[in-house]
Design a protein around this motif. Structure first.
Motif, PDB file in Angstrom:
ATOM      1  N   ALA A 176       0.817  -1.214   0.000  1.00  0.00           N
ATOM      2  CA  ALA A 176       0.000   0.000   0.000  1.00  0.00           C
ATOM      3  C   ALA A 176       0.852   1.266   0.000  1.00  0.00           C
ATOM      4  N   LYS A 177       0.416   2.250  -0.782  1.00  0.00           N
ATOM      5  CA  LYS A 177       1.090   3.536  -0.874  1.00  0.00           C
ATOM      6  C   LYS A 177       0.191   4.695  -0.439  1.00  0.00           C
ATOM      7  N   GLY A 178      -1.053   4.412  -0.114  1.00  0.00           N
ATOM      8  CA  GLY A 178      -1.992   5.466   0.245  1.00  0.00           C
ATOM      9  C   GLY A 178      -1.731   6.059   1.607  1.00  0.00           C
ATOM     10  N   GLU A 179      -2.253   7.253   1.812  1.00  0.00           N
ATOM     11  CA  GLU A 179      -2.141   7.895   3.118  1.00  0.00           C
ATOM     12  C   GLU A 179      -2.937   7.110   4.162  1.00  0.00           C
ATOM     13  N   TYR A 180      -4.066   6.561   3.738  1.00  0.00           N
ATOM     14  CA  TYR A 180      -4.904   5.737   4.603  1.00  0.00           C
ATOM     15  C   TYR A 180      -5.134   4.377   3.956  1.00  0.00           C
ATOM     16  N   ILE A 181      -5.492   3.409   4.799  1.00  0.00           N
ATOM     17  CA  ILE A 181      -5.744   2.034   4.351  1.00  0.00           C
ATOM     18  C   ILE A 181      -7.147   1.633   4.784  1.00  0.00           C
ATOM     19  N   ALA A 182      -7.844   0.930   3.888  1.00  0.00           N
ATOM     20  CA  ALA A 182      -9.149   0.356   4.222  1.00  0.00           C
ATOM     21  C   ALA A 182      -9.211  -1.052   3.644  1.00  0.00           C
ATOM     22  N   PHE A 183     -10.118  -1.863   4.193  1.00  0.00           N
ATOM     23  CA  PHE A 183     -10.293  -3.242   3.742  1.00  0.00           C
ATOM     24  C   PHE A 183     -11.727  -3.454   3.275  1.00  0.00           C
ATOM     25  N   LEU A 184     -11.858  -4.270   2.250  1.00  0.00           N
ATOM     26  CA  LEU A 184     -13.178  -4.647   1.734  1.00  0.00           C
ATOM     27  C   LEU A 184     -13.158  -6.138   1.435  1.00  0.00           C
ATOM     28  N   ASP A 185     -14.140  -6.869   1.945  1.00  0.00           N
ATOM     29  CA  ASP A 185     -14.252  -8.287   1.614  1.00  0.00           C
ATOM     30  C   ASP A 185     -14.922  -8.446   0.261  1.00  0.00           C
ATOM     31  N   ALA A 186     -14.543  -9.493  -0.454  1.00  0.00           N
ATOM     32  CA  ALA A 186     -14.931  -9.647  -1.856  1.00  0.00           C
ATOM     33  C   ALA A 186     -16.406  -9.966  -2.055  1.00  0.00           C
ATOM     34  N   ASP A 187     -17.130 -10.291  -0.985  1.00  0.00           N
ATOM     35  CA  ASP A 187     -18.568 -10.529  -1.119  1.00  0.00           C
ATOM     36  C   ASP A 187     -19.390  -9.375  -0.531  1.00  0.00           C
TER      37      ASP A 187
END
Length: 333
Positions: free
Chosen positions: A80-91
């Motif tokens: 990751a290179k973003g200032e912030y990180i988020a997660f998303l599940d594929a469903d």
């Protein structure tokens, strides 16, 4: 382009819902994002679907051998290179302004973690279901439009959602504390959550539904089976975090009951083909606790029901005897 948010999506045989998930990412009103999609050894058409979305330069597709969700997310964080990180599940999917809303809140308040509301979507009925955890109901008006630290959530820490997907994180904060998901086990969200929460000095919440969590027959938690063996190593991991962060003495009563309650619930719910093995693993773990420096605290602080479960597992010679002891116990499930 400055990357404001790195969105990490681990995909394993997600073809049924993957397009809906990725389309919700395409629709995001925040455009300065990178989308790190880790195809974790899928054997269905997930790889082909992901390739379609790679035409968008913001999508970075990594095809890899299956390493599991925790390791896959860790790999995503390293990239990751973003200032912030988020997660998303594929469903699952995001509402159209989810990342913009979360980013603006986190950026404006300079938070380590910002938490938002989440809705459960039941696939079989189409019902949208809210609950106290995902609603952030424990946060009263004191927490509205303010920045707080983990110590201000002491009274309800164990009633917070541990879902990694319900939050946005400052990348420099995660790197500073070397935040990682445990690898090779299910229920990796709990140790990750307690680790990042118990070190955070700047937290905020958004009372707005930004994330839809799909519940379906293939969800990890849809069926209480052998996957639930991993409540044991997951519990070990987050127990250690409380010790390492100097928070054990502060939270020990809640922590001990939170941990043992996971055994009670699993023994009550797990499928018949898996319950005997879970009982055996529980017995081994309880023997470790008896021989640990924490046994006197366990004896002192366990609730009656948890104490009965703990003693009945230890004192029974096999699962059949445990069932009889438990039926006769006042602290029965």
């Amino acid at each position: 382009m400055e990357i404001k948010v790195s969105l990490i999506i681990s995909v394993f045989n997600g073809e049924k819902y993957l397009r809906e998930c990725l389309d919700s990412v395409i629709r995001q009103t925040l455009k300065e994002i990178e989308v790190i999609c880790l195809n974790d050894g899928s054997t269905d058409k997930s790889k082909e679907i992901l390739a379609e979305y790679s035409k968008d330069s913001r999508f970075k597709i990594i095809n890899q051998e299956n390493i599991g969700l925790g390791a896959s997310r860790n790999k995503g964080m390293e990239l990751a290179k973003g200032e912030y990180i988020a997660f998303l599940d594929a469903d699952d999917w995001l509402v159209d302004n989810a990342l913009e809303t979360a980013y603006n809140e986190a950026k404006n308040k300079n938070t380590d973690i910002t938490m938002f509301q989440m809705i459960n979507y039941k696939e079989n009925t189409g019902e949208e279901k809210k609950n106290d955890w995902f609603n952030l109901d424990k946060f009263d008006k004191r927490f509205k439009d303010t920045v707080f630290n983990y110590q201000q959530t002491k009274e309800f820490l164990f009633h917070l959602s541990v879902s990694a997907c319900q939050k946005i994180y400052k990348r420099s904060y995660l790197e500073r504390i070397n935040a990682k998901f445990p690898e090779g086990i299910y229920f990796e969200d709990a140790p990750f959550f307690f680790n990042i929460w118990l070190r955070a000095n700047r937290i905020s919440i958004i009372k707005e539904y930004l994330y839809y969590r799909r519940s379906h027959e293939n969800s990890i938690t849809a069926k209480c089976d052998e996957k639930f063996f991993d409540v044991i190593p997951s519990g070990e991991e987050f127990f250690k975090i409380f010790v390492e962060t100097g928070n054990y003495e502060i939270y020990k009563e809640e922590l001990i009951n939170f941990a043992i309650n996971a055994y009670r619930l699993t023994l009550n719910s797990i499928t018949e083909d898996a319950v005997e093995e879970f009982y055996k693993r529980s017995k081994r773990q309880f023997k470790k606790i008896v021989n640990s420096p924490y046994i006197e605290d366990f004896k002192k602080y366990m609730s009656k029901g948890n104490q009965d479960t703990f003693n009945n597992v230890l004192n029974s010679k096999d699962y059949e005897e445990f069932k009889k002891l438990n039926v006769n116990s006042k602290g029965n499930f």
